[in-house]
Design a protein around this motif. Structure first.
Motif, PDB file in Angstrom:
ATOM      1  N   PRO A   1       1.013  -1.310  -0.012  1.00 46.74           N
ATOM      2  CA  PRO A   1      -0.111   0.437   0.202  1.00 46.74           C
ATOM      3  C   PRO A   1       0.735   1.089   0.219  1.00 46.74           C
ATOM      4  O   PRO A   1       1.727   1.673   0.580  1.00 46.74           O
ATOM      5  N   ALA A   2       0.891   2.278  -0.559  1.00 47.77           N
ATOM      6  CA  ALA A   2       1.359   3.347  -0.758  1.00 47.77           C
ATOM      7  C   ALA A   2       1.492   4.082   0.131  1.00 47.77           C
ATOM      8  O   ALA A   2       0.136   4.375   0.793  1.00 47.77           O
ATOM      9  N   ASP A   3       2.319   4.755   0.764  1.00 45.41           N
ATOM     10  CA  ASP A   3       2.052   5.647   1.696  1.00 45.41           C
ATOM     11  C   ASP A   3       3.187   6.964   1.896  1.00 45.41           C
ATOM     12  O   ASP A   3       3.321   6.873   0.284  1.00 45.41           O
ATOM     13  N   SER A   4       3.725   7.828   2.418  1.00 52.08           N
ATOM     14  CA  SER A   4       4.809   8.774   2.485  1.00 52.08           C
ATOM     15  C   SER A   4       6.002   8.491   1.397  1.00 52.08           C
ATOM     16  O   SER A   4       6.579   9.066   0.595  1.00 52.08           O
TER      17      SER A   4
ATOM     18  N   ALA B   1       0.748  10.550  -4.649  1.00 53.93           N
ATOM     19  CA  ALA B   1       2.146  10.172  -5.249  1.00 53.93           C
ATOM     20  C   ALA B   1       2.637  11.696  -5.353  1.00 53.93           C
ATOM     21  O   ALA B   1       1.421  12.219  -6.628  1.00 53.93           O
ATOM     22  N   THR B   2       3.896  12.321  -5.015  1.00 57.00           N
ATOM     23  CA  THR B   2       3.526  13.393  -5.520  1.00 57.00           C
ATOM     24  C   THR B   2       4.445  13.502  -7.253  1.00 57.00           C
ATOM     25  O   THR B   2       5.390  12.025  -7.146  1.00 57.00           O
ATOM     26  N   PRO B   3       4.821  14.210  -8.429  1.00 57.16           N
ATOM     27  CA  PRO B   3       5.917  13.829  -9.040  1.00 57.16           C
ATOM     28  C   PRO B   3       7.252  13.936  -8.608  1.00 57.16           C
ATOM     29  O   PRO B   3       7.811  13.358  -9.561  1.00 57.16           O
ATOM     30  N   ALA B   4       8.199  14.299  -7.264  1.00 61.82           N
ATOM     31  CA  ALA B   4       8.969  14.110  -7.143  1.00 61.82           C
ATOM     32  C   ALA B   4       9.653  12.007  -6.991  1.00 61.82           C
ATOM     33  O   ALA B   4       9.939  11.241  -6.869  1.00 61.82           O
ATOM     34  N   ASP B   5       7.956  11.661  -6.067  1.00 59.99           N
ATOM     35  CA  ASP B   5       7.895  10.176  -5.919  1.00 59.99           C
ATOM     36  C   ASP B   5       7.788   9.536  -7.560  1.00 59.99           C
ATOM     37  O   ASP B   5       8.605   8.557  -7.204  1.00 59.99           O
ATOM     38  N   TRP B   6       6.856  10.001  -8.400  1.00 58.12           N
ATOM     39  CA  TRP B   6       6.669   9.360  -9.654  1.00 58.12           C
ATOM     40  C   TRP B   6       8.387   9.406 -10.347  1.00 58.12           C
ATOM     41  O   TRP B   6       8.938   8.061 -10.960  1.00 58.12           O
ATOM     42  N   ALA B   7       9.031  10.481 -10.194  1.00 56.82           N
ATOM     43  CA  ALA B   7      10.079  10.804 -10.627  1.00 56.82           C
ATOM     44  C   ALA B   7      11.239   9.921  -9.599  1.00 56.82           C
ATOM     45  O   ALA B   7      12.150   9.359 -10.216  1.00 56.82           O
TER      46      ALA B   7
ATOM     47  N   GLU C   1      -4.673  11.023 -15.637  1.00 60.77           N
ATOM     48  CA  GLU C   1      -3.196  11.189 -16.808  1.00 60.77           C
ATOM     49  C   GLU C   1      -2.037  10.213 -16.276  1.00 60.77           C
ATOM     50  O   GLU C   1      -1.896  10.653 -14.475  1.00 60.77           O
ATOM     51  N   THR C   2      -1.428   9.130 -16.778  1.00 63.26           N
ATOM     52  CA  THR C   2      -0.151   9.586 -16.744  1.00 63.26           C
ATOM     53  C   THR C   2       0.774  10.448 -16.000  1.00 63.26           C
ATOM     54  O   THR C   2       0.846  11.561 -16.970  1.00 63.26           O
ATOM     55  N   PRO C   3       1.835   9.754 -14.876  1.00 65.03           N
ATOM     56  CA  PRO C   3       2.419  11.297 -14.520  1.00 65.03           C
ATOM     57  C   PRO C   3       3.443  10.908 -15.845  1.00 65.03           C
ATOM     58  O   PRO C   3       3.567  10.184 -16.324  1.00 65.03           O
ATOM     59  N   GLN C   4       3.574  12.682 -15.965  1.00 69.49           N
ATOM     60  CA  GLN C   4       4.577  12.631 -16.654  1.00 69.49           C
ATOM     61  C   GLN C   4       6.123  11.815 -16.906  1.00 69.49           C
ATOM     62  O   GLN C   4       6.699  11.461 -17.835  1.00 69.49           O
ATOM     63  N   ALA C   5       6.847  12.109 -15.698  1.00 70.02           N
ATOM     64  CA  ALA C   5       7.807  11.204 -15.069  1.00 70.02           C
ATOM     65  C   ALA C   5       7.913   9.334 -15.573  1.00 70.02           C
ATOM     66  O   ALA C   5       8.555   9.368 -15.667  1.00 70.02           O
ATOM     67  N   LEU C   6       6.606   8.965 -15.144  1.00 70.26           N
ATOM     68  CA  LEU C   6       6.417   7.755 -16.029  1.00 70.26           C
ATOM     69  C   LEU C   6       5.727   7.441 -17.195  1.00 70.26           C
ATOM     70  O   LEU C   6       6.357   5.917 -17.258  1.00 70.26           O
ATOM     71  N   ARG C   7       6.447   8.606 -18.859  1.00 76.37           N
ATOM     72  CA  ARG C   7       5.883   8.369 -19.479  1.00 76.37           C
ATOM     73  C   ARG C   7       6.877   7.517 -20.175  1.00 76.37           C
ATOM     74  O   ARG C   7       6.055   6.776 -21.072  1.00 76.37           O
ATOM     75  N   ALA C   8       7.802   7.444 -19.468  1.00 80.99           N
ATOM     76  CA  ALA C   8       8.647   6.391 -20.068  1.00 80.99           C
ATOM     77  C   ALA C   8       8.832   5.023 -20.099  1.00 80.99           C
ATOM     78  O   ALA C   8       9.359   4.265 -20.772  1.00 80.99           O
TER      79      ALA C   8
END
Length: 138
Positions: free
Chosen positions: A33-36, A63-69, A90-97
């Motif tokens: 489970p996702a937490d901080s 999740a934050t953009p920093a988490d996804w990055a 939307e798929t987070p920008q950082a996960l588009r690859a």
């Protein structure tokens, strides 16, 4: 190779359904489970498996953009991280690859097919045990 399923608390029913399906297909599955701190846990490789890491995405995920990055750049997740979109988010920008598959709007059979494909297929014959909840319930 265990499959790790990371999900927001709001997406627990989906995570449970995916877990039941994968276990019925012969996979070992661990839920996270996702937490901080979820992104750091995954990026640090605290789960020693080399199996797939499925991140369930939805509009409820906090999740934050920093988490996804962090996830997208983690060497421990290269070739293992797969995003599964549960809704029209939307798929987070950082996960588009990163490989991303949408489950949004799919029927139960198509959803099961996608989940099995990203997890590595069927490991044993019986896929749908009696009493398996249907994806359409969520």
């Amino acid at each position: 190779m265990p499959v790790l399923v990371s999900h927001s608390p709001a997406d627990e029913p989906w995570a449970h359904w995916i877990t039941v399906c994968l276990r019925a297909a012969g996979h070992e599955v661990h839920l996270d489970p996702a937490d901080s701190t979820f992104a750091a846990r995954l990026a640090e490789g605290r789960f020693s498996s080399t199996g797939p890491v499925l991140v369930l995405l939805s509009g409820e995920h906090r999740a934050t953009p920093a988490d996804w990055a962090l996830l997208a750049s983690a060497s421990t997740l290269v070739g293992r991280l797969v995003a599964l979109r549960l809704d029209a988010c939307e798929t987070p920008q950082a996960l588009r690859a990163v490989p991303c598959r949408s489950l949004h709007g799919l029927g139960e059979e198509d959803t099961l097919e996608v989940v099995l494909a990203v997890a590595g297929g069927i490991r044993r014959e019986k896929v749908r045990p009696a009493g398996l909840p249907t994806a359409s319930r969520w």
